[in-house]
Write an enzyme that holds these catalytic residues in place. Structure first.
Site, PDB file in Angstrom:
ATOM      1  N   GLY A 135      40.260  49.651   8.405  1.00  0.00           N
ATOM      2  CA  GLY A 135      40.163  49.182   9.781  1.00  0.00           C
ATOM      3  C   GLY A 135      41.009  49.931  10.790  1.00  0.00           C
ATOM      4  N   TYR A 149      45.426  31.368  12.662  1.00  0.00           N
ATOM      5  CA  TYR A 149      45.446  32.782  13.065  1.00  0.00           C
ATOM      6  C   TYR A 149      46.027  32.903  14.476  1.00  0.00           C
ATOM      7  CZ  TYR A 149      43.809  37.424  14.418  1.00  0.00           C
ATOM      8  OH  TYR A 149      43.761  38.721  14.870  1.00  0.00           O
ATOM      9  N   GLY A 192      49.380  48.067   6.352  1.00  0.00           N
ATOM     10  CA  GLY A 192      47.947  47.787   6.251  1.00  0.00           C
ATOM     11  C   GLY A 192      47.074  48.905   6.768  1.00  0.00           C
ATOM     12  N   GLY A 206      44.209  49.969  11.230  1.00  0.00           N
ATOM     13  CA  GLY A 206      45.390  50.620  10.664  1.00  0.00           C
ATOM     14  C   GLY A 206      45.071  52.006  10.126  1.00  0.00           C
ATOM     15  N   SER A 216      47.084  39.836  19.298  1.00  0.00           N
ATOM     16  CA  SER A 216      45.673  39.626  19.613  1.00  0.00           C
ATOM     17  C   SER A 216      45.541  38.760  20.853  1.00  0.00           C
ATOM     18  CB  SER A 216      44.977  38.923  18.437  1.00  0.00           C
ATOM     19  OG  SER A 216      43.711  38.445  18.831  1.00  0.00           O
TER      20      SER A 216
END
Length: 318
Positions: free
Chosen positions: A37, A186, A33, A39, A161
């Site tokens: 962003g 998430y 990815g 990545g 996260s």
């Protein structure tokens, strides 16, 4: 003029910086990815140091990002390969091609992620957050692990996260068929990242020398392949695109959020910092060890999630 208070607030938000100047000549890095962003910024930094393979679903976006990075860094060794984490067939094809083309792999950064998606399933019937954020990366790591061991010292970096604090592994309803909340889905997937990192580190070590105060494992011996997880910070990125409210909040309070470049710092730190050569099973934020939720330190859940993941993916990983 910008006030001193605003500047110091901005500095605080920016968080830790990776100070390492480590070079990666002759080394190979995979980042999932990396077309947008955090990545993309991780790829930009690491491309100044060595060869980077960008694994992403959208080849056109991947190529656009890679050509920008090549132009800026002067490194032509920024290569885009197609991989869709929502389809295990695509993950297997990517791994097969990579193993045929590259003899070494030194750093695997499992960065790609989705957030706040309306309920949907992957090609294999997994709930989308669990499928992309956890199971896709679990399978990718499994397929590439021998190459990492052969290339050791090597590192696996899992982007988790702070949201893992709100997660739990709901074994009775892993795919959210009984009840589904996209915010919680998430959180659950990010907790899965932490537990996967913990159990992977334990397995790669063989025997443990040290457990630090956060209850995570440190100092890798055995395979010389380390696995660490991280929280990148609250970053102004496309990750919230599925939520109108979050997008509005993100845009309104963008000055309180990290830029993607600031958000990439801990990923880069975990990938290259010399002082982490033998550190494994840790969780970082702002380029330093961070507190892990009690659920994220639960070895029994980690082991159970490991065997359940293997079962869902139809693999044997002992």
């Amino acid at each position: 003029p910008v006030s001193a208070a605003a500047l110091s607030c901005r500095r605080y938000v920016a968080g830790g910086q990776c100070k390492s100047t480590a070079r990666l000549e002759g080394k190979v890095v995979i980042i999932t990815g990396a077309n947008t962003g955090i990545g993309k910024e991780t790829a930009r930094d690491l491309a100044r140091r060595g060869k980077v393979i960008v694994a992403c679903r959208d080849i056109a976006k991947g190529e656009a990002a890679a050509s920008e990075i090549r132009a800026e860094t002067g490194n032509q060794q920024v290569i885009v390969k197609k991989m869709d984490l929502a389809d295990t067939k695509s993950v297997r094809e990517f791994a097969e091609k990579f193993l045929a083309e590259e003899k070494e792999l030194h750093i695997l950064i499992n960065n790609a992620g989705i957030m706040l998606c309306p309920y949907s399933k992957t090609a294999d019937g997994f709930e989308m957050h669990l499928g992309v954020n956890h199971l896709g990366h679990f399978l990718l790591t499994f397929l590439l692990l021998e190459r990492l061991k052969q290339s050791a010292p090597a590192r696996i970096v899992n982007v988790s996260s702070l949201a893992h604090h709100g997660g739990r592994i709901r074994f009775h309803d892993l795919h959210g068929e009984k009840s589904y909340n996209r915010g919680l889905a998430y959180c659950h997937s990010k907790l899965a990242n932490v537990l996967f990192t913990r159990e992977l580190a334990r397995r790669l070590q063989g025997n443990l020398m040290h457990a630090d105060l956060s209850g995570l494992l440190s100092f890798a011996i055995g395979t010389k392949v380390t696995a660490n997880a991280l929280h990148p910070g609250c970053v102004h990125s496309e990750l919230v695109q599925h939520s109108f409210v979050m997008t509005w909040l993100w845009n309104t309070f963008s000055f309180l959020l990290k830029t993607p470049q600031e958000g990439a710092q801990t990923s880069v730190y975990c990938a290259v910092a010399e002082e982490l050569d033998s550190v494994t099973g840790q969780y970082f934020s702002d380029c330093q060890p961070a507190y892990v939720s009690p659920r994220g330190r639960d070895d029994e859940t980690a082991k159970k999630l490991w065997s359940k993941s293997c079962e869902l993916l139809g693999i044997q990983w002992d």
